[in-house]
Design a protein around this motif. Structure first.
Motif, mmCIF file in Angstrom:
data_model
loop_
_atom_site.group_PDB
_atom_site.id
_atom_site.type_symbol
_atom_site.label_atom_id
_atom_site.label_comp_id
_atom_site.label_asym_id
_atom_site.label_seq_id
_atom_site.Cartn_x
_atom_site.Cartn_y
_atom_site.Cartn_z
ATOM 1 N N THR A 121 -43.657 0.209 -13.387
ATOM 2 C CA THR A 121 -43.396 -0.817 -14.661
ATOM 3 C C THR A 121 -42.262 -0.110 -15.508
ATOM 4 O OG1 THR A 121 -45.536 -1.286 -14.917
ATOM 5 C CG2 THR A 121 -44.372 -1.613 -16.719
ATOM 6 N N ILE A 122 -41.107 -0.882 -15.733
ATOM 7 C CA ILE A 122 -40.236 -0.612 -16.518
ATOM 8 C C ILE A 122 -39.890 -1.188 -17.744
ATOM 9 C CG2 ILE A 122 -37.560 -0.262 -16.549
ATOM 10 C CD1 ILE A 122 -37.701 0.030 -13.488
ATOM 11 N N THR A 123 -40.006 -0.622 -18.957
ATOM 12 C CA THR A 123 -39.847 -1.237 -20.216
ATOM 13 C C THR A 123 -38.541 -0.733 -20.914
ATOM 14 O OG1 THR A 123 -42.259 -1.256 -20.494
ATOM 15 C CG2 THR A 123 -41.045 -1.478 -22.533
ATOM 16 N N TYR A 124 -37.883 -1.771 -21.695
ATOM 17 C CA TYR A 124 -36.763 -1.535 -22.473
ATOM 18 C C TYR A 124 -37.054 -0.988 -23.882
ATOM 19 C CZ TYR A 124 -32.311 -1.665 -24.910
ATOM 20 O OH TYR A 124 -31.218 -1.305 -25.778
ATOM 21 N N ALA A 125 -37.111 0.182 -24.179
ATOM 22 C CA ALA A 125 -37.313 0.791 -25.302
ATOM 23 C C ALA A 125 -36.509 0.577 -26.590
ATOM 24 C CB ALA A 125 -37.861 2.292 -25.366
ATOM 25 N N GLY A 126 -35.193 0.695 -26.350
ATOM 26 C CA GLY A 126 -34.264 0.563 -27.215
ATOM 27 C C GLY A 126 -32.958 1.306 -26.836
ATOM 28 N N HIS A 127 -31.615 0.963 -27.375
ATOM 29 C CA HIS A 127 -30.554 1.876 -27.242
ATOM 30 C C HIS A 127 -30.134 2.240 -25.702
ATOM 31 C CE1 HIS A 127 -27.167 3.515 -28.973
ATOM 32 N NE2 HIS A 127 -27.176 4.729 -28.436
ATOM 33 N N SER A 128 -30.166 3.454 -24.912
ATOM 34 C CA SER A 128 -30.361 3.693 -23.837
ATOM 35 C C SER A 128 -31.643 4.257 -23.263
ATOM 36 C CB SER A 128 -29.319 4.717 -23.554
ATOM 37 O OG SER A 128 -28.003 4.228 -23.698
ATOM 38 N N THR A 129 -32.550 3.815 -23.766
ATOM 39 C CA THR A 129 -34.071 4.426 -23.492
ATOM 40 C C THR A 129 -34.819 3.254 -22.734
ATOM 41 O OG1 THR A 129 -34.145 5.860 -25.226
ATOM 42 C CG2 THR A 129 -36.107 5.361 -24.193
ATOM 43 N N TYR A 130 -35.124 3.541 -21.413
ATOM 44 C CA TYR A 130 -35.971 2.777 -20.661
ATOM 45 C C TYR A 130 -37.101 3.745 -20.433
ATOM 46 C CZ TYR A 130 -33.116 -1.066 -19.414
ATOM 47 O OH TYR A 130 -32.239 -2.235 -19.568
ATOM 48 N N VAL A 131 -38.478 3.213 -20.394
ATOM 49 C CA VAL A 131 -39.643 3.900 -19.996
ATOM 50 C C VAL A 131 -39.959 3.439 -18.851
ATOM 51 C CG1 VAL A 131 -41.943 4.248 -20.627
ATOM 52 C CG2 VAL A 131 -40.459 4.108 -22.467
ATOM 53 N N ILE A 132 -40.115 4.227 -17.853
ATOM 54 C CA ILE A 132 -40.347 4.153 -16.417
ATOM 55 C C ILE A 132 -41.923 4.705 -16.368
ATOM 56 C CG2 ILE A 132 -40.089 4.804 -14.131
ATOM 57 C CD1 ILE A 132 -37.318 5.295 -14.944
ATOM 58 N N GLU A 133 -42.848 3.908 -15.853
ATOM 59 C CA GLU A 133 -44.153 4.372 -15.523
ATOM 60 C C GLU A 133 -44.484 4.234 -14.093
ATOM 61 O OE1 GLU A 133 -47.198 3.076 -18.938
ATOM 62 O OE2 GLU A 133 -45.415 1.720 -19.165
ATOM 63 N N THR A 134 -45.153 5.241 -13.550
ATOM 64 C CA THR A 134 -45.146 5.352 -12.099
ATOM 65 C C THR A 134 -46.630 4.972 -11.603
ATOM 66 O OG1 THR A 134 -46.233 7.579 -11.862
ATOM 67 C CG2 THR A 134 -43.799 7.186 -12.231
ATOM 68 N N PRO A 135 -46.706 4.503 -10.368
ATOM 69 C CA PRO A 135 -48.085 4.082 -10.065
ATOM 70 C C PRO A 135 -49.291 5.015 -10.255
ATOM 71 C CG PRO A 135 -46.727 3.628 -8.184
ATOM 72 C CD PRO A 135 -45.751 4.247 -9.224
ATOM 73 N N SER A 136 -48.920 6.329 -10.130
ATOM 74 C CA SER A 136 -50.057 7.343 -10.529
ATOM 75 C C SER A 136 -50.134 7.625 -12.205
ATOM 76 C CB SER A 136 -49.617 8.613 -10.067
ATOM 77 O OG SER A 136 -48.427 9.473 -10.460
ATOM 78 N N GLY A 137 -49.330 6.976 -13.142
ATOM 79 C CA GLY A 137 -49.410 6.932 -14.639
ATOM 80 C C GLY A 137 -48.643 7.905 -15.167
ATOM 81 N N VAL A 138 -47.442 8.454 -14.453
ATOM 82 C CA VAL A 138 -46.457 9.406 -15.000
ATOM 83 C C VAL A 138 -45.491 8.552 -15.760
ATOM 84 C CG1 VAL A 138 -44.398 10.902 -14.534
ATOM 85 C CG2 VAL A 138 -46.497 10.761 -13.258
ATOM 86 N N ARG A 139 -45.209 8.841 -17.223
ATOM 87 C CA ARG A 139 -44.560 8.129 -18.141
ATOM 88 C C ARG A 139 -43.325 8.809 -18.152
ATOM 89 N NH1 ARG A 139 -45.404 4.126 -22.080
ATOM 90 N NH2 ARG A 139 -44.211 4.391 -24.043
ATOM 91 N N ILE A 140 -42.209 8.020 -18.222
ATOM 92 C CA ILE A 140 -40.946 8.991 -18.143
ATOM 93 C C ILE A 140 -39.818 8.079 -18.990
ATOM 94 C CG2 ILE A 140 -38.708 9.723 -17.090
ATOM 95 C CD1 ILE A 140 -40.449 9.247 -14.184
ATOM 96 N N ALA A 141 -39.231 8.853 -20.284
ATOM 97 C CA ALA A 141 -38.466 8.058 -21.049
ATOM 98 C C ALA A 141 -37.044 8.638 -21.009
ATOM 99 C CB ALA A 141 -38.620 8.392 -22.527
ATOM 100 N N THR A 142 -36.033 7.801 -20.690
ATOM 101 C CA THR A 142 -34.669 8.209 -20.338
ATOM 102 C C THR A 142 -34.057 8.401 -21.651
ATOM 103 O OG1 THR A 142 -33.908 5.902 -20.132
ATOM 104 C CG2 THR A 142 -34.747 7.096 -18.305
ATOM 105 N N ASP A 143 -32.733 9.120 -21.735
ATOM 106 C CA ASP A 143 -31.995 9.325 -22.789
ATOM 107 C C ASP A 143 -32.654 9.305 -23.997
ATOM 108 O OD1 ASP A 143 -29.703 9.608 -21.403
ATOM 109 O OD2 ASP A 143 -28.537 8.242 -22.443
ATOM 110 N N PHE A 144 -33.608 10.296 -23.968
ATOM 111 C CA PHE A 144 -34.708 10.389 -25.104
ATOM 112 C C PHE A 144 -34.351 10.981 -26.486
ATOM 113 C CE2 PHE A 144 -38.339 12.378 -26.997
ATOM 114 C CZ PHE A 144 -39.286 11.317 -27.259
ATOM 115 N N SER A 145 -34.174 10.352 -27.427
ATOM 116 C CA SER A 145 -33.979 10.998 -28.985
ATOM 117 C C SER A 145 -35.288 10.989 -29.884
ATOM 118 C CB SER A 145 -32.917 9.968 -29.581
ATOM 119 O OG SER A 145 -33.524 8.694 -30.101
ATOM 120 N N GLY A 146 -36.116 10.506 -29.281
ATOM 121 C CA GLY A 146 -37.638 10.555 -30.330
ATOM 122 C C GLY A 146 -37.760 9.433 -30.975
ATOM 123 N N HIS A 147 -36.674 8.570 -31.001
ATOM 124 C CA HIS A 147 -36.769 7.111 -31.736
ATOM 125 C C HIS A 147 -37.349 5.926 -30.879
ATOM 126 C CE1 HIS A 147 -34.556 8.859 -35.381
ATOM 127 N NE2 HIS A 147 -33.722 9.312 -34.583
#
Length: 279
Positions: free
Chosen positions: A69-95
């Motif tokens: 599952t891929i979610t657009y969070a904002g700016h350059s941050t996409y959140v990637i959620e893997t089948p096993s539940g690992v959550r990843i945020a790209t270009d993460f600024s905290g916002h």
């Protein structure tokens, strides 16, 4: 034909995966975790390959079938959620992408909107696209069912280009190869394309100037020829300026949702630019 060949090759690679029960960490002297993305790209012509070294002890990736599952969070941050539940945020600024707290974040230092000096201590893996000690950043990290690696790129500063100041991050999960171009400031050489390998899903900035021009970004995206292209970092750039340069080979789909789920089996037959809500 090209799509079918890639799927067949990927399926053959997956049959070679190590059993999930094997979780022995590698020593730094051993070979890095094999990249399925680079292995898949070996079947494509005119590709130059570059080696990368592990940053430290590595665990063996456990393959988990299922949807990513891929979610657009904002700016350059996409959140990637893997089948096993690992959550990843790209270009993460905290916002963006901070709730629920991700286990893994990647960062680039072009601007404060792409990194933070004070990440939440609960984040398990903070992967910076630059090396604070100098030289290129080297990441080859396995977290359950995802393998995360980087390809260093240069960054503009007041003195010109700073070597290895940013990174393209690549996420290998559920047989998919997902790439985030980050805050890319220059054209890619053959060695970059070789190190990246095949990308099924590409996250590309289309701001038109703070990174690269829309024309340059479309050239990169066309050469990578991913099945799904996810624009980001758009600012005021008209979407048609990017999609028009990509040409009729690529379908365009505007989504009313911020998220979508995808697996290797249901990648679109025609390469598709997917614009999620908020972009």
């Amino acid at each position: 034909m090209r799509h079918a060949r890639r799927l067949a090759f990927a399926a053959a690679l997956l049959t070679l995966a190590l059993p999930a029960s094997f979780a022995q960490a590698q020593s730094p002297q051993e070979e890095p975790v094999p990249s399925r993305c680079v292995a898949i790209a070996e079947g494509l012509p005119q590709v130059t390959y570059a080696n990368f070294a592990p940053a430290g002890p590595l665990a063996v990736q456990t393959f988990v079938d299922g949807d990513v599952t891929i979610t657009y969070a904002g700016h350059s941050t996409y959140v990637i959620e893997t089948p096993s539940g690992v959550r990843i945020a790209t270009d993460f600024s905290g916002h963006y992408g901070a709730e629920p707290l991700p286990r893994v974040v990647t960062m680039n230092k072009a601007h404060r909107t792409h990194f933070t000096d004070t990440p939440d201590p609960g984040i398990e893996h903070v992967l910076r696209g630059w090396n604070p000690d100098g030289g290129p950043a080297k990441h080859a990290v396995v977290v359950e069912d995802v393998y995360i690696r980087n390809v260093p790129t240069d960054i503009r500063n007041w003195g010109g280009l700073e070597p290895d100041g940013n990174s393209i991050f690549i996420f290998e999960v559920a047989g998919l190869c997902i790439g985030h171009l980050g805050h890319l400031h220059h054209h890619l050489e053959d060695e970059h394309y070789g190190a990246i390998g095949r990308l099924d899903i590409l996250m590309v900035p289309i701001d038109g100037g703070m990174t690269l021009s829309v024309g340059a970004m479309s050239d990169i995206a066309k050469r990578l020829f991913s099945s799904i292209i996810l624009p980001m970092h758009r600012h005021a750039t008209p979407l048609g300026e990017f999609t028009g340069r990509m040409g009729e080979t690529f379908d365009v789909r505007l989504s009313e949702e911020r998220s979508f789920s995808v697996s290797l089996r249901d990648l679109p037959r025609r390469p598709t630019i997917l614009v999620l809500r908020g972009v």
